[in-house]
Structures are given as structure tokens and as C-alpha cells.
Design a protein around this motif. Structure first.
Motif, short mmCIF file in Angstrom:
data_model
loop_
_atom_site.label_atom_id
_atom_site.label_comp_id
_atom_site.label_asym_id
_atom_site.label_seq_id
_atom_site.Cartn_x
_atom_site.Cartn_y
_atom_site.Cartn_z
N GLU A 273 0.82 0.02 -18.12
CA GLU A 273 1.51 -1.13 -18.72
C GLU A 273 0.55 -1.82 -19.70
O GLU A 273 -0.47 -2.40 -19.30
CB GLU A 273 2.04 -2.14 -17.69
N SER A 274 0.93 -1.78 -20.96
CA SER A 274 0.07 -2.30 -22.03
C SER A 274 -0.41 -3.73 -21.76
O SER A 274 -1.58 -4.05 -21.95
CB SER A 274 0.83 -2.30 -23.36
N VAL A 275 0.51 -4.59 -21.33
CA VAL A 275 0.14 -5.99 -21.15
C VAL A 275 -0.84 -6.14 -19.98
O VAL A 275 -1.77 -6.95 -20.03
CB VAL A 275 1.39 -6.88 -20.97
N ASP B 8 -1.79 14.28 -27.04
CA ASP B 8 -0.87 14.74 -28.07
C ASP B 8 0.56 14.58 -27.55
O ASP B 8 1.10 15.44 -26.85
CB ASP B 8 -1.18 16.21 -28.41
N MET B 9 1.16 13.46 -27.91
CA MET B 9 2.50 13.17 -27.38
C MET B 9 3.55 14.09 -27.99
O MET B 9 4.54 14.42 -27.33
CB MET B 9 2.87 11.70 -27.61
N ALA B 10 3.33 14.50 -29.24
CA ALA B 10 4.30 15.41 -29.89
C ALA B 10 4.38 16.72 -29.11
O ALA B 10 5.43 17.36 -29.04
CB ALA B 10 3.90 15.65 -31.33
N HIS C 149 1.80 13.82 -22.65
CA HIS C 149 1.96 12.72 -21.67
C HIS C 149 2.71 13.17 -20.42
O HIS C 149 2.82 12.41 -19.47
CB HIS C 149 2.66 11.52 -22.32
N ARG C 150 3.24 14.41 -20.45
CA ARG C 150 3.91 14.92 -19.24
C ARG C 150 3.02 15.93 -18.51
O ARG C 150 3.47 16.63 -17.61
CB ARG C 150 5.24 15.57 -19.61
N SER C 151 1.75 16.03 -18.93
CA SER C 151 0.82 16.97 -18.30
C SER C 151 0.55 16.55 -16.85
O SER C 151 0.81 15.40 -16.46
CB SER C 151 -0.51 16.98 -19.06
N ALA D 279 2.26 5.93 -31.39
CA ALA D 279 3.28 5.29 -30.53
C ALA D 279 2.95 3.80 -30.35
O ALA D 279 1.78 3.42 -30.26
CB ALA D 279 3.33 5.99 -29.18
N PRO D 280 3.98 2.94 -30.34
CA PRO D 280 3.72 1.50 -30.38
C PRO D 280 2.94 0.92 -29.20
O PRO D 280 2.11 0.04 -29.39
CB PRO D 280 5.11 0.87 -30.48
N ASN D 281 3.18 1.39 -27.97
CA ASN D 281 2.48 0.76 -26.85
C ASN D 281 0.98 1.07 -26.83
O ASN D 281 0.18 0.15 -26.67
CB ASN D 281 3.17 1.10 -25.53
N GLN E 175 4.73 8.87 -16.48
CA GLN E 175 4.43 9.74 -17.64
C GLN E 175 4.49 8.98 -18.95
O GLN E 175 5.05 9.46 -19.94
CB GLN E 175 5.39 10.94 -17.66
N ARG E 176 3.94 7.79 -18.95
CA ARG E 176 3.94 6.95 -20.15
C ARG E 176 2.51 6.54 -20.49
O ARG E 176 1.65 6.43 -19.61
CB ARG E 176 4.78 5.70 -19.92
N LEU E 177 2.30 6.28 -21.75
CA LEU E 177 1.00 5.84 -22.25
C LEU E 177 1.15 4.43 -22.84
O LEU E 177 2.24 4.09 -23.30
CB LEU E 177 0.51 6.81 -23.34
N PRO E 178 0.06 3.67 -22.84
CA PRO E 178 -1.32 3.99 -22.49
C PRO E 178 -1.58 3.94 -20.99
O PRO E 178 -0.81 3.36 -20.23
CB PRO E 178 -2.10 2.89 -23.19
N VAL E 179 -2.74 4.56 -20.63
CA VAL E 179 -3.24 4.52 -19.25
C VAL E 179 -4.73 4.22 -19.33
O VAL E 179 -5.45 4.88 -20.08
CB VAL E 179 -3.04 5.87 -18.54
N1 LIG Z 1 6.09 -0.68 -20.56
C1 LIG Z 1 5.13 0.33 -20.92
C2 LIG Z 1 5.82 1.31 -21.86
C3 LIG Z 1 4.97 2.52 -22.13
C4 LIG Z 1 5.74 3.51 -22.99
O1 LIG Z 1 6.96 3.61 -22.95
N2 LIG Z 1 4.97 4.27 -23.78
C5 LIG Z 1 5.59 5.25 -24.60
C6 LIG Z 1 4.80 5.39 -25.90
S1 LIG Z 1 5.04 3.95 -26.89
C7 LIG Z 1 5.58 6.58 -23.87
O2 LIG Z 1 4.60 6.93 -23.27
N3 LIG Z 1 6.68 7.32 -23.92
C8 LIG Z 1 6.76 8.61 -23.33
C9 LIG Z 1 8.16 8.99 -22.95
O3 LIG Z 1 9.07 8.18 -23.15
O4 LIG Z 1 8.35 10.09 -22.47
C10 LIG Z 1 3.89 -0.28 -21.56
O5 LIG Z 1 3.99 -1.43 -22.00
O6 LIG Z 1 2.83 0.32 -21.60
#
Ligand SMILES: N[C@@H](CCC(=O)N[C@@H](CS)C(=O)NCC(=O)O)C(=O)O
Length: 203
Positions: free
Chosen positions: A65-67, A32-34, A38-40, A9-11, A50-54
Motif C-alpha cells: 500500500e503506497s500510503v 517488469d509489469m508488462a 508482479h504475478r511472479s 504505473a501510478p502507485n 500481486q500489486r506494486l509497490p512493495v
Molecule cells: N492500493 C494499492 C494499489 C496498488 C496497485 O494497484 N498497483 C498497481 C500498479 S499502479 C498494480 O500493481 N497492478 C497490478 C494488477 O492490477 O495486476 C497501493 O496504493 O499501493
């Protein structure tokens, strides 16, 4: 310290490339995002979005937030500077990073998330027409990127920066998003070859 990572995943990749550029090795926790890892409960307790990275620090603090994660490492390890140098350099890196995030990364990822069958559970509601509408937006912004790269080695100037990392992961995501970079964007293509050859691009 632990970095909850999301593979291709890009972030999550943005942060891995950043760490590689800094020469830092942080313990990774693969998620394992597939399989919707990430919803665990574990990830949700760290990041309700529920987004990565953390990034979880030893004192229990959590940065998402990646940045923001990259900024944390930049402050701890200023060399090489990846957020620019001096008032103007820092402003230009921030400007280009935001421009790339909002005008390129967002349409590229939306094209993927709103059209790919595997994203139905991720993007609710999934709106295929919105995905289609984002492809020309991404291509339109490539003209701006190409023009900037006609006179600049990297997207925010002479030095490689976090803005190049954001752009690299986004260009590499064109393929899954089924967007083809038009041949005419020779400067963007040249830049892509250069940054893809940096060892960090393998991260
Ligand atoms: N703005 C956040 C975006 C994070 C994000 O959207 N990560 C994606 C992977 S690239 C994710 O976890 N998606 C899970 C989902 O949409 O359920 C960052 O920069 O870290």
C-alpha cells in the motif's frame, strides 16, 4: 531495505516521488509489469494481492500500500512533512488524499484498465462500459479540485503534501486513460504546471 518498483504505473510512482521529496534513495528492484512480473512467485510471496509497490525491510517485514509505505518513511524522516502538520493540517491532508484516491485516481485508472486492450489479463473481467462510465466521473471531480485550487496553492493547503503526489500521478495518467482535462479548469492546470516542475516529478 528494497522497494519493488513498477516503472510507469501510478502507485509505484507515488512512492518514488515521495522519496525524492524527502531526499531519500532506497534500492529499487525493477519489476517488469508488462511481462506480468508482479504475478511472479517472488512478488506473490511478498504480497498475495500481486500489486506494486512493495517495500521489504532488512528484518523481513513487508509493507504494501503506497500510503503505508510513505507513512513509514514519514515517521523515520519527518522533514519535510508530507502528511501535514498539527491536528488540522494532518486531517486535511488525509481528507484530500482519500478524496483524490476515491473520486479521481480510481475512476482514471478504471477508465484505463477497463478499456485498454493491454489490460485484458490484468482486469478480469474487463468491462469496457464501466471504463467508459468512469471518464465523466473523473471529469466531474475535476470541478471540485479546480474550486479548491482557486484559493489554495496545493490541494490540501499552503504546503505540498502526499495528496498532491496522489493527484499528480492521477492527472498524468489521464493521457493513457484517454481523458482530456477541459480548458475551463484553469486552477487545476496552473497547479499541474507547478507540481510538474518540481524535480521530484521526474521520479
Ligand atoms: N492500493 C494499492 C494499489 C496498488 C496497485 O494497484 N498497483 C498497481 C500498479 S499502479 C498494480 O500493481 N497492478 C497490478 C494488477 O492490477 O495486476 C497501493 O496504493 O499501493
Amino acid at each position: 531495505m528494497k522497494l519493488y518498483d513498477g516503472g510507469r504505473a501510478p502507485n509505484p510512482r507515488r512512492v518514488r516521488i515521495f522519496l525524492a521529496e524527502k531526499g531519500l534513495s532506497i534500492p529499487l528492484v525493477p519489476v517488469d509489469m508488462a511481462a506480468m512480473g508482479h504475478r511472479s512467485n517472488e512478488i506473490t510471496s511478498l504480497n498475495p494481492l500481486q500489486r506494486l509497490p512493495v517495500l521489504e525491510l532488512d528484518n523481513g517485514s513487508v509493507i504494501t500500500e503506497s500510503v503505508a509505505i510513505c507513512r513509514y518513511f514519514e515517521e523515520l524522516h519527518p522533514q519535510p512533512p508530507l502528511f501535514g502538520e498539527g491536528a488540522l493540517g494532518k486531517a486535511l491532508v488525509e481528507m484530500w488524499n482519500r478524496r483524490v484516491e476515491l473520486n479521481f485516481m480510481a475512476p482514471v485508472t478504471s477508465a484505463f484498465r477497463h478499456t485498454h486492450p493491454a489490460m485484458v489479463e490484468w482486469e478480469v473481467p474487463q468491462i469496457p462500459q464501466w471504463g467508459e462510465a468512469n471518464r465523466p466521473k473523473a471529469i466531474g471531480f475535476m470541478a471540485v479540485l479546480d474550486e479548491q485550487l482557486a484559493t489554495s496553492a496545493f490541494i490540501a493547503g499552503d504546503q505540498f503534501s502526499i495528496a498532491d503526489i496522489t493527484l499528480l500521478v492521477s492527472v498524468d495518467f489521464l493521457k493513457p486513460a484517454k481523458i482530456v482535462m477541459p480548458e475551463e479548469f484553469v486552477n487545476l492546470k496552473r497547479w499541474h504546471e507547478v507540481v510538474s516542475n518540481r524535480p521530484s516529478a521526474k521520479a
